[in-house]
Each structure stands twice: as structure tokens, then as C-alpha cells.
Design a protein around this motif. Sequence first.
Motif, PDB file in Angstrom:
ATOM      1  N   LEU A   1       0.826  -1.208   0.000  1.00 47.55           N
ATOM      2  CA  LEU A   1       0.000   0.000   0.000  1.00 47.55           C
ATOM      3  C   LEU A   1       0.860   1.258   0.000  1.00 47.55           C
ATOM      4  CD1 LEU A   1      -2.870   1.129   0.074  1.00 47.55           C
ATOM      5  CD2 LEU A   1      -2.759   1.028   2.586  1.00 47.55           C
ATOM      6  N   THR A   2       2.056   1.201   0.593  1.00 44.74           N
ATOM      7  CA  THR A   2       2.914   2.392   0.606  1.00 44.74           C
ATOM      8  C   THR A   2       3.332   2.806  -0.796  1.00 44.74           C
ATOM      9  OG1 THR A   2       5.013   1.155   0.847  1.00 44.74           O
ATOM     10  CG2 THR A   2       3.844   1.755   2.870  1.00 44.74           C
ATOM     11  N   PHE A   3       3.272   1.886  -1.751  1.00 45.75           N
ATOM     12  CA  PHE A   3       3.667   2.204  -3.122  1.00 45.75           C
ATOM     13  C   PHE A   3       2.514   2.747  -3.963  1.00 45.75           C
ATOM     14  CE2 PHE A   3       6.993  -0.739  -1.827  1.00 45.75           C
ATOM     15  CZ  PHE A   3       8.124  -0.144  -2.346  1.00 45.75           C
ATOM     16  N   GLY A   4       1.260   2.728  -3.421  1.00 50.58           N
ATOM     17  CA  GLY A   4       0.139   3.168  -4.238  1.00 50.58           C
ATOM     18  C   GLY A   4      -0.823   4.120  -3.571  1.00 50.58           C
ATOM     19  N   CYS A   5      -0.685   4.327  -2.271  1.00 53.12           N
ATOM     20  CA  CYS A   5      -1.676   5.136  -1.555  1.00 53.12           C
ATOM     21  C   CYS A   5      -1.684   6.591  -1.998  1.00 53.12           C
ATOM     22  CB  CYS A   5      -1.449   5.041  -0.046  1.00 53.12           C
ATOM     23  SG  CYS A   5       0.154   5.690   0.507  1.00 53.12           S
ATOM     24  N   GLN A   6      -0.585   7.041  -2.622  1.00 53.03           N
ATOM     25  CA  GLN A   6      -0.534   8.434  -3.080  1.00 53.03           C
ATOM     26  C   GLN A   6      -1.481   8.706  -4.242  1.00 53.03           C
ATOM     27  OE1 GLN A   6       1.987   6.348  -2.699  1.00 53.03           O
ATOM     28  NE2 GLN A   6       3.509   7.228  -1.320  1.00 53.03           N
ATOM     29  N   GLU A   7      -2.149   7.673  -4.753  1.00 52.35           N
ATOM     30  CA  GLU A   7      -3.080   7.848  -5.870  1.00 52.35           C
ATOM     31  C   GLU A   7      -4.466   8.284  -5.412  1.00 52.35           C
ATOM     32  OE1 GLU A   7      -3.207   4.199  -8.001  1.00 52.35           O
ATOM     33  OE2 GLU A   7      -1.021   4.039  -8.186  1.00 52.35           O
ATOM     34  N   VAL A   8      -4.747   8.229  -4.107  1.00 52.63           N
ATOM     35  CA  VAL A   8      -6.086   8.540  -3.614  1.00 52.63           C
ATOM     36  C   VAL A   8      -6.138   9.955  -3.053  1.00 52.63           C
ATOM     37  CG1 VAL A   8      -6.384   6.097  -3.057  1.00 52.63           C
ATOM     38  CG2 VAL A   8      -5.749   7.703  -1.244  1.00 52.63           C
ATOM     39  N   THR A   9      -7.347  10.484  -2.971  1.00 52.79           N
ATOM     40  CA  THR A   9      -7.568  11.797  -2.374  1.00 52.79           C
ATOM     41  C   THR A   9      -8.284  11.608  -1.046  1.00 52.79           C
ATOM     42  OG1 THR A   9      -7.735  12.872  -4.536  1.00 52.79           O
ATOM     43  CG2 THR A   9      -8.687  14.043  -2.643  1.00 52.79           C
ATOM     44  N   VAL A  10      -7.783  12.263  -0.006  1.00 51.48           N
ATOM     45  CA  VAL A  10      -8.412  12.189   1.311  1.00 51.48           C
ATOM     46  C   VAL A  10      -8.766  13.605   1.748  1.00 51.48           C
ATOM     47  CG1 VAL A  10      -8.209  11.427   3.699  1.00 51.48           C
ATOM     48  CG2 VAL A  10      -7.063  10.141   1.883  1.00 51.48           C
ATOM     49  N   VAL A  11     -10.029  13.804   2.082  1.00 49.50           N
ATOM     50  CA  VAL A  11     -10.509  15.132   2.490  1.00 49.50           C
ATOM     51  C   VAL A  11     -10.682  15.143   3.998  1.00 49.50           C
ATOM     52  CG1 VAL A  11     -12.292  16.881   2.224  1.00 49.50           C
ATOM     53  CG2 VAL A  11     -11.695  15.399   0.295  1.00 49.50           C
ATOM     54  N   THR A  12      -9.980  16.047   4.654  1.00 53.49           N
ATOM     55  CA  THR A  12     -10.102  16.191   6.101  1.00 53.49           C
ATOM     56  C   THR A  12     -10.799  17.488   6.507  1.00 53.49           C
ATOM     57  OG1 THR A  12      -7.890  17.194   6.167  1.00 53.49           O
ATOM     58  CG2 THR A  12      -8.025  14.805   6.499  1.00 53.49           C
ATOM     59  N   ASP A  13     -10.952  18.423   5.547  1.00 49.36           N
ATOM     60  CA  ASP A  13     -11.596  19.703   5.846  1.00 49.36           C
ATOM     61  C   ASP A  13     -12.403  20.146   4.626  1.00 49.36           C
ATOM     62  OD1 ASP A  13     -12.387  22.213   6.576  1.00 49.36           O
ATOM     63  OD2 ASP A  13     -10.366  22.995   6.961  1.00 49.36           O
ATOM     64  N   PHE A  14     -13.711  20.016   4.714  1.00 50.49           N
ATOM     65  CA  PHE A  14     -14.577  20.381   3.583  1.00 50.49           C
ATOM     66  C   PHE A  14     -14.784  21.886   3.484  1.00 50.49           C
ATOM     67  CE2 PHE A  14     -15.533  15.921   4.079  1.00 50.49           C
ATOM     68  CZ  PHE A  14     -15.718  15.484   2.781  1.00 50.49           C
ATOM     69  N   ASN A  15     -14.305  22.627   4.471  1.00 51.42           N
ATOM     70  CA  ASN A  15     -14.438  24.079   4.409  1.00 51.42           C
ATOM     71  C   ASN A  15     -13.310  24.731   3.619  1.00 51.42           C
ATOM     72  OD1 ASN A  15     -16.798  24.280   6.067  1.00 51.42           O
ATOM     73  ND2 ASN A  15     -15.501  23.838   7.857  1.00 51.42           N
ATOM     74  N   ASP A  16     -12.226  23.986   3.394  1.00 49.18           N
ATOM     75  CA  ASP A  16     -11.070  24.521   2.670  1.00 49.18           C
ATOM     76  C   ASP A  16     -11.039  23.905   1.274  1.00 49.18           C
ATOM     77  OD1 ASP A  16      -8.703  25.550   1.789  1.00 49.18           O
ATOM     78  OD2 ASP A  16      -7.467  24.777   3.433  1.00 49.18           O
ATOM     79  N   LEU A  17     -11.900  24.430   0.391  1.00 54.41           N
ATOM     80  CA  LEU A  17     -12.025  23.862  -0.952  1.00 54.41           C
ATOM     81  C   LEU A  17     -10.776  24.110  -1.792  1.00 54.41           C
ATOM     82  CD1 LEU A  17     -15.743  24.681  -1.866  1.00 54.41           C
ATOM     83  CD2 LEU A  17     -14.775  22.616  -0.856  1.00 54.41           C
ATOM     84  N   GLU A  18     -10.074  25.195  -1.535  1.00 57.31           N
ATOM     85  CA  GLU A  18      -8.859  25.495  -2.301  1.00 57.31           C
ATOM     86  C   GLU A  18      -7.804  24.398  -2.076  1.00 57.31           C
ATOM     87  OE1 GLU A  18      -6.690  28.104  -4.922  1.00 57.31           O
ATOM     88  OE2 GLU A  18      -8.798  28.059  -4.278  1.00 57.31           O
ATOM     89  N   THR A  19      -7.585  24.026  -0.814  1.00 59.77           N
ATOM     90  CA  THR A  19      -6.610  22.978  -0.501  1.00 59.77           C
ATOM     91  C   THR A  19      -7.077  21.636  -1.030  1.00 59.77           C
ATOM     92  OG1 THR A  19      -5.830  24.130   1.481  1.00 59.77           O
ATOM     93  CG2 THR A  19      -5.433  21.759   1.375  1.00 59.77           C
ATOM     94  N   LEU A  20      -8.372  21.363  -0.897  1.00 60.87           N
ATOM     95  CA  LEU A  20      -8.931  20.106  -1.409  1.00 60.87           C
ATOM     96  C   LEU A  20      -8.665  19.983  -2.912  1.00 60.87           C
ATOM     97  CD1 LEU A  20     -12.548  18.811  -0.621  1.00 60.87           C
ATOM     98  CD2 LEU A  20     -11.382  18.347  -2.766  1.00 60.87           C
ATOM     99  N   GLY A  21      -8.999  21.054  -3.665  1.00 62.93           N
ATOM    100  CA  GLY A  21      -8.810  21.024  -5.115  1.00 62.93           C
ATOM    101  C   GLY A  21      -7.346  20.908  -5.501  1.00 62.93           C
ATOM    102  N   ARG A  22      -6.485  21.616  -4.774  1.00 59.18           N
ATOM    103  CA  ARG A  22      -5.054  21.565  -5.081  1.00 59.18           C
ATOM    104  C   ARG A  22      -4.510  20.151  -4.873  1.00 59.18           C
ATOM    105  NH1 ARG A  22      -3.681  25.059  -1.924  1.00 59.18           N
ATOM    106  NH2 ARG A  22      -3.494  26.871  -3.310  1.00 59.18           N
TER     107      ARG A  22
END
Length: 393
Positions: free
Chosen positions: A110-131
Motif C-alpha cells: 500500500l505504501t507504493f500506491g496510496c498516493q493515488e487517492v484523495t483524502v478530504v479532512t476539511d470540507f471548508n477549505d475547498l482550495e486545498t482540497l482542489g489543489r
Amino acid sequence: MIFKAVLSNPDHPEYGVVSVPSPIPREQYDEIIGMLDQIEIGDAVMQDCKLDEIRGDFSVLKHMVHTRVNVDELDYLAKRLDSFDEYEKTQFEGMAYRLGVCSTDELINLTFGCQEVTVVTDFNDLETLGRRHYLTMNGGASPDEMQKVDFHSIALEVLEGAVGRVTPYGVVYDNGFQYAECYDGRFFPEYRYDDSILTVEIAPQSASEDAPASYLYLPMTQAQIERAMLRAGIDSYGEMQLRFIESELPSEVDVALDMEHESLDALNEMCAAIAKLDAGSREKLGAAVMLAQPEYASQIRQLAENIDLFELVPKVHTAEELGKAIIMESGHFEYDGNLVDYIDFKKYGADRIEWDGGTFTDRGYVSYHGTLNLDELMMEDPAEQDFQMGGQS
């Protein structure tokens, strides 16, 4: 340290436990393997240790508790996790929870592939989420490209068009994630973790070119080497083939070595000696190799261990440049700039070359100032040779 694992013998809990810091510091590795051996666990390949407790910042690893583990797999997993930044840590933990993986081999993969997913921890910061999502999907971007992207809109597309899975680490968006088996349970993928200076590949003499191999990151302890050999299916040095992969050695050392005819022990001892040198001493070693012309790793080791007997005047390539450097910059002379037109730098430089018996190299002028000649210095025990010579005189 990423985590500390408390290990026991699953068949004999009365034997006690061993606490193993991971990654295992090189200087503690042999001792820890010895402690595991005392309670009859710690096989090089088998998962024969029971994980009683794990302490560290990666809480998702607690799902491994009470399972059987291999100490070298734990060590490799910790090395992989040690390279993660905070967001990669979130991606790893979120996806590990999402997939329900809890074995060391699955977590390593998993350490070789987990960077392919997106994890959202703050739905109020859409700029960081999109980036984060944009960088994840594109594998990075240039600064100019980043200025042109509407990250707010990208975040809305993710939230409106994809299905996220809620985990204790955030909402995970798989992005079409495909689990890949980089680690097959025996041969660790190549991954240089610490300040190794020579990477070699080892395989049995009978192995084909496309057969899996194990990697050594020299210098290593004897136990690390022997256990890597067992993982590679090699019982003795005579059954091993070595192949050069990567080097941080001075280029002159690389040129001098004949890997096909070097022993692993000699290479490891050489690397251990060179690893102790700072950058300036390693540069001096490169020049010393040009002066002494060693043919074997054992001889280069002797040069490294006696590098203080050599002097390097860097970036000079003529007698005049040498004379100037010694008189003007070395501090050996009281130099008066008003007398520069009256000093014969070339003559002094030529005299120094004759006195020292040094030579010019790509790195500058190098000379040797020991009591033994260079051939004697590069013998296996130059100190003993020096003592014998002194006794005869």
C-alpha cells in the motif's frame, strides 16, 4: 523511530517479549536479532513473531496487533513510512482503513500506491482540497501551471461527482485506485533508506537475468547481509552473484573497482571506512586513489582509514597554481601581497612536487606524507607493518 513493536514467541509466550524500534538503527540491528533469537523467533523470511503491541504515530497499524509478523518486514514498512509527509500519512492510513488491510506485506504494498487517492479532512477549505486532488491526479505540476488552475472548481467536481468513503482519517476518494503487488512476500523492492554509499543486487549464481533479486545497501551489519542472502535463497558467498546498482562513492573509487572480482565482505568493509569520512575527506580519497592506483576494495579501505596521511590542494593543476595556493592560502607562510611580483610561484610549486612526490588530479594536487610507501600502506595491516619496520631499524 516511526513505531516500536513489542514481539513475542506465539508458541511460548512465557519466553518474554522484545521491544523493537523501527526502523531498526543499524548499530542496534545485530543485537536486536540476537535478542529475538534468544526467545526463538526472528526468522529471516517467515512471519514467526507475534505482535503484542505497537506504539507510534500511525494508529491504523494497531489493527496488526495479535497477528504474526516478520521483523524485517516491519523494518522495511517503517522505512517506507518514514519518508511520508503529513498528507501521505493521511492517504496511507485512510486507504489502509478503507481496504481493511492489516498484514505487513499488504501494508508494504500500500505504501507504493496510496498516493493515488484523495483524502478530504476539511470540507471548508475547498482550495486545498482542489489543489491536493489536482496534484494527486497529475503527479505534480509546475508553478506556472498551478497559477492557471481553478482549484475551487476542481474541489466542487470531486464533491459532486465522486463517491467518498468515510474513515477515521478523512473521506477517501479512490480515484480508480488499483492495488499493486510490488512486494511478493520475500523480495523487498529496491528502496534506499539511510546514508548508504553503495547499492548492489545479489542473486544466486544460477538465477536468470529476469529472476527477482535482493538489494544490499552498504555498509551493513553482518546480520543484515546474512539475512538478505537467506531471503535471496543464497546459502554461501560462493553461490552469490553481485551486480552494481548505484554508488555515492568518489568516481575514482568506482573506476578502480572490479565488481565481478570483489568479495562482498571487502566491499562492505571499504564502504564502512568511507562512510565515516566527511565530504572533504571523501574528495581527498578520490585524489588519493589516483595517486596510489589501488586495484582492490581492501586497498581502498586502507587509503580511507589513513586519509589523514594525504594532503589535497584543491583546484590546482599546474606548478604555478600549486605554489600560489600554498604560499598565499595555506597559512604556512606570512604572505605579503606587496611582494607578489617578486615571488617565483612556479619554482616553489615545482620544488614542492619534487619534495612530496605528489601528482595533479582532476580534484587538484595530492601528496602522501606517511612513513610507509604506498604499496605498504595498502597492505592488510599497515600499522603492524610499520611496527615491524620500526623494530628492524
